[in-house]
Design a protein around this motif. Sequence first.
Motif, PDB file in Angstrom:
ATOM      1  N   ILE A  25       0.842  -1.155  -0.060  1.00 18.46           N
ATOM      2  CA  ILE A  25       0.028  -0.034   0.017  1.00 18.46           C
ATOM      3  C   ILE A  25       0.969   1.300  -0.097  1.00 18.46           C
ATOM      4  O   ILE A  25       1.658   1.476   0.855  1.00 18.46           O
ATOM      5  N   ILE A  26       0.610   2.108  -0.824  1.00 19.67           N
ATOM      6  CA  ILE A  26       1.472   3.533  -1.252  1.00 19.67           C
ATOM      7  C   ILE A  26       1.047   4.207  -0.089  1.00 19.67           C
ATOM      8  O   ILE A  26       0.219   4.712   0.159  1.00 19.67           O
ATOM      9  N   LEU A  27       2.253   4.663   0.738  1.00 17.67           N
ATOM     10  CA  LEU A  27       2.039   5.732   1.895  1.00 17.67           C
ATOM     11  C   LEU A  27       2.641   7.191   1.439  1.00 17.67           C
ATOM     12  O   LEU A  27       2.410   8.048   2.185  1.00 17.67           O
ATOM     13  N   ASP A  28       3.287   7.154   0.251  1.00 17.38           N
ATOM     14  CA  ASP A  28       3.506   8.670  -0.238  1.00 17.38           C
ATOM     15  C   ASP A  28       2.376   9.502  -0.339  1.00 17.38           C
ATOM     16  O   ASP A  28       1.083   9.100  -0.908  1.00 17.38           O
ATOM     17  N   GLU A  29       2.536  10.775  -0.045  1.00 19.66           N
ATOM     18  CA  GLU A  29       1.680  11.864  -0.397  1.00 19.66           C
ATOM     19  C   GLU A  29       1.373  11.974  -1.944  1.00 19.66           C
ATOM     20  O   GLU A  29       2.432  11.778  -2.688  1.00 19.66           O
ATOM     21  N   GLY A  30       0.272  11.997  -2.209  1.00 18.69           N
ATOM     22  CA  GLY A  30      -0.160  12.098  -3.697  1.00 18.69           C
ATOM     23  C   GLY A  30      -1.570  11.357  -4.094  1.00 18.69           C
ATOM     24  O   GLY A  30      -1.902  10.814  -3.523  1.00 18.69           O
ATOM     25  N   GLU A  31      -1.601  11.331  -5.670  1.00 20.94           N
ATOM     26  CA  GLU A  31      -2.816  10.745  -6.120  1.00 20.94           C
ATOM     27  C   GLU A  31      -2.715   9.335  -5.879  1.00 20.94           C
ATOM     28  O   GLU A  31      -3.912   8.597  -6.052  1.00 20.94           O
ATOM     29  N   ARG A  32      -1.691   8.683  -5.793  1.00 18.37           N
ATOM     30  CA  ARG A  32      -1.442   7.127  -5.653  1.00 18.37           C
ATOM     31  C   ARG A  32      -1.491   6.816  -4.154  1.00 18.37           C
ATOM     32  O   ARG A  32      -1.276   5.458  -3.891  1.00 18.37           O
ATOM     33  N   LYS A  33      -1.567   7.558  -3.214  1.00 25.94           N
ATOM     34  CA  LYS A  33      -1.645   7.395  -1.754  1.00 25.94           C
ATOM     35  C   LYS A  33      -2.833   6.560  -1.350  1.00 25.94           C
ATOM     36  O   LYS A  33      -4.131   6.817  -1.707  1.00 25.94           O
ATOM     37  N   GLY A  34      -2.676   5.192  -0.840  1.00 23.39           N
ATOM     38  CA  GLY A  34      -3.415   4.382  -0.649  1.00 23.39           C
ATOM     39  C   GLY A  34      -3.838   3.093  -1.436  1.00 23.39           C
ATOM     40  O   GLY A  34      -4.645   2.060  -1.242  1.00 23.39           O
ATOM     41  N   THR A 212      -4.929 -19.583  -1.456  1.00 21.24           N
ATOM     42  CA  THR A 212      -6.086 -20.058  -0.478  1.00 21.24           C
ATOM     43  C   THR A 212      -5.615 -20.418   0.878  1.00 21.24           C
ATOM     44  O   THR A 212      -6.425 -20.588   1.750  1.00 21.24           O
ATOM     45  N   THR A 213      -4.251 -20.256   1.284  1.00 17.57           N
ATOM     46  CA  THR A 213      -3.786 -20.534   2.557  1.00 17.57           C
ATOM     47  C   THR A 213      -4.083 -19.298   3.549  1.00 17.57           C
ATOM     48  O   THR A 213      -3.970 -17.999   3.025  1.00 17.57           O
ATOM     49  N   ARG A 214      -4.349 -19.720   4.691  1.00 17.57           N
ATOM     50  CA  ARG A 214      -4.675 -18.700   5.680  1.00 17.57           C
ATOM     51  C   ARG A 214      -3.320 -18.003   5.960  1.00 17.57           C
ATOM     52  O   ARG A 214      -2.192 -18.335   6.133  1.00 17.57           O
ATOM     53  N   HIS A 215      -3.451 -16.607   6.163  1.00 10.43           N
ATOM     54  CA  HIS A 215      -1.949 -15.903   5.952  1.00 10.43           C
ATOM     55  C   HIS A 215      -2.003 -14.556   6.922  1.00 10.43           C
ATOM     56  O   HIS A 215      -3.476 -14.089   7.404  1.00 10.43           O
ATOM     57  N   SER A 216      -0.924 -13.860   7.164  1.00  6.47           N
ATOM     58  CA  SER A 216      -1.255 -12.648   7.941  1.00  6.47           C
ATOM     59  C   SER A 216      -1.555 -11.600   7.137  1.00  6.47           C
ATOM     60  O   SER A 216      -1.163 -11.592   6.093  1.00  6.47           O
ATOM     61  N   GLU A 217      -2.234 -10.947   7.776  1.00  8.86           N
ATOM     62  CA  GLU A 217      -2.558  -9.606   6.925  1.00  8.86           C
ATOM     63  C   GLU A 217      -2.763  -8.130   7.750  1.00  8.86           C
ATOM     64  O   GLU A 217      -3.085  -8.260   8.750  1.00  8.86           O
ATOM     65  N   LEU A 218      -2.112  -7.167   7.011  1.00  7.41           N
ATOM     66  CA  LEU A 218      -2.180  -5.867   7.772  1.00  7.41           C
ATOM     67  C   LEU A 218      -3.089  -4.842   7.305  1.00  7.41           C
ATOM     68  O   LEU A 218      -3.333  -4.951   5.953  1.00  7.41           O
ATOM     69  N   PHE A 219      -3.810  -4.386   8.218  1.00  8.32           N
ATOM     70  CA  PHE A 219      -4.909  -3.295   7.706  1.00  8.32           C
ATOM     71  C   PHE A 219      -4.591  -2.039   8.201  1.00  8.32           C
ATOM     72  O   PHE A 219      -4.447  -1.691   9.548  1.00  8.32           O
ATOM     73  N   MET A 220      -5.012  -1.071   7.371  1.00  5.65           N
ATOM     74  CA  MET A 220      -5.013   0.323   7.820  1.00  5.65           C
ATOM     75  C   MET A 220      -6.293   0.895   8.516  1.00  5.65           C
ATOM     76  O   MET A 220      -7.255   0.949   7.594  1.00  5.65           O
ATOM     77  N   ILE A 221      -6.195   1.083   9.563  1.00  2.00           N
ATOM     78  CA  ILE A 221      -7.561   1.900  10.332  1.00  2.00           C
ATOM     79  C   ILE A 221      -7.304   3.225  10.073  1.00  2.00           C
ATOM     80  O   ILE A 221      -8.753   3.777   9.669  1.00  2.00           O
ATOM     81  N   ASP A 222      -6.348   3.840   9.999  1.00  2.32           N
ATOM     82  CA  ASP A 222      -6.191   5.216   9.686  1.00  2.32           C
ATOM     83  C   ASP A 222      -4.674   5.677   9.260  1.00  2.32           C
ATOM     84  O   ASP A 222      -4.122   4.465   9.429  1.00  2.32           O
TER      85      ASP A 222
END
Length: 305
Positions: A25-34, A212-222
């Motif tokens: 997930i892109i963290l840079d400021e700009g139109e592609r952020k997120g 298909t394998t269960r995996h770790s995943e990171l979510f952005m809350i804010d």
Amino acid sequence: MSKEDMSKIYFAKIIKGIAGFYYCIILDEGERKGQIFECKAKGIFRKLGVKPLVGDNVDFEITDTKDFEGNIVKIYKRKNALIRPAVANIDKVVLVLAVESPSPAFYYLDKYLINMSNAGIKVEICWNKTDLNMDKALEYAKIYNDAGFKNIIASTFEEKGLEYLKEALKGEVSVLAGASGVGKSSITNILAPKANMDTNTVSRKIERGRHTTRHSELFMIDSDTFVFDTPGFTSVESPTFDKEELRFHFHEFEEYEGKCRFAGCMHINEPDCAVKQALEEKLIGESRYQSYKKMYEELSERRKY
């Protein structure tokens, strides 16, 4: 693809890794952020023996804007990493347990708490499914509060207490850990409604049947708060230190240190032990003491080999 995309390097965080593909997930400021891109790691990392982990901060270059694909070109230095689950750059572990269904496995809980503490990672406990038995929830929370851990009382069924959890997660990268069925994913879905990863890029690729394998995943809350949802753990490694050190990891024992008849009392078989006296007076949780005793025996056995 625009000339800017061809030449630009984007700063991102890996939020999922499956079968050699890393979703960044892109963290840079700009139109592609997120925006989220499916990336491969450059071959140089394999030569260096470095494998990207979920939670890594990386630089990547875009190779295809239509299909949202790219190549990871740099992995930034990690401040820490776990093996199980394989995640990096953690500020805190929130250990989620159900009050009932399934009942908490206190021995594994206590082992996990010690291992995280020994690794220098802050741990907090969230008691879920409190709608099933609030009295037990309060009892368990008191035991672990006395042991020096912050406790959060919650119910995903009633959607209660989660505002306290969200506040506890604010501004940090946290791991939600715990056994299967305790409600980690339900908590994630409430805190981060987009946790079903409905981004076109990711959902389209998952539907191909590749993953298909269960995996770790990171979510952005804010913008400054991330949370991992990890597979349930079924076993925890024993602590790596000597048995004589174990008692110092049970913080509720601290006020009794030096009050036993014998200096260096291990609180196992010694007479006139202040810790065992406190146990009889219910000033120390029975389950915590039994965990201590079992771990002490395991560490004693290990020394023989």
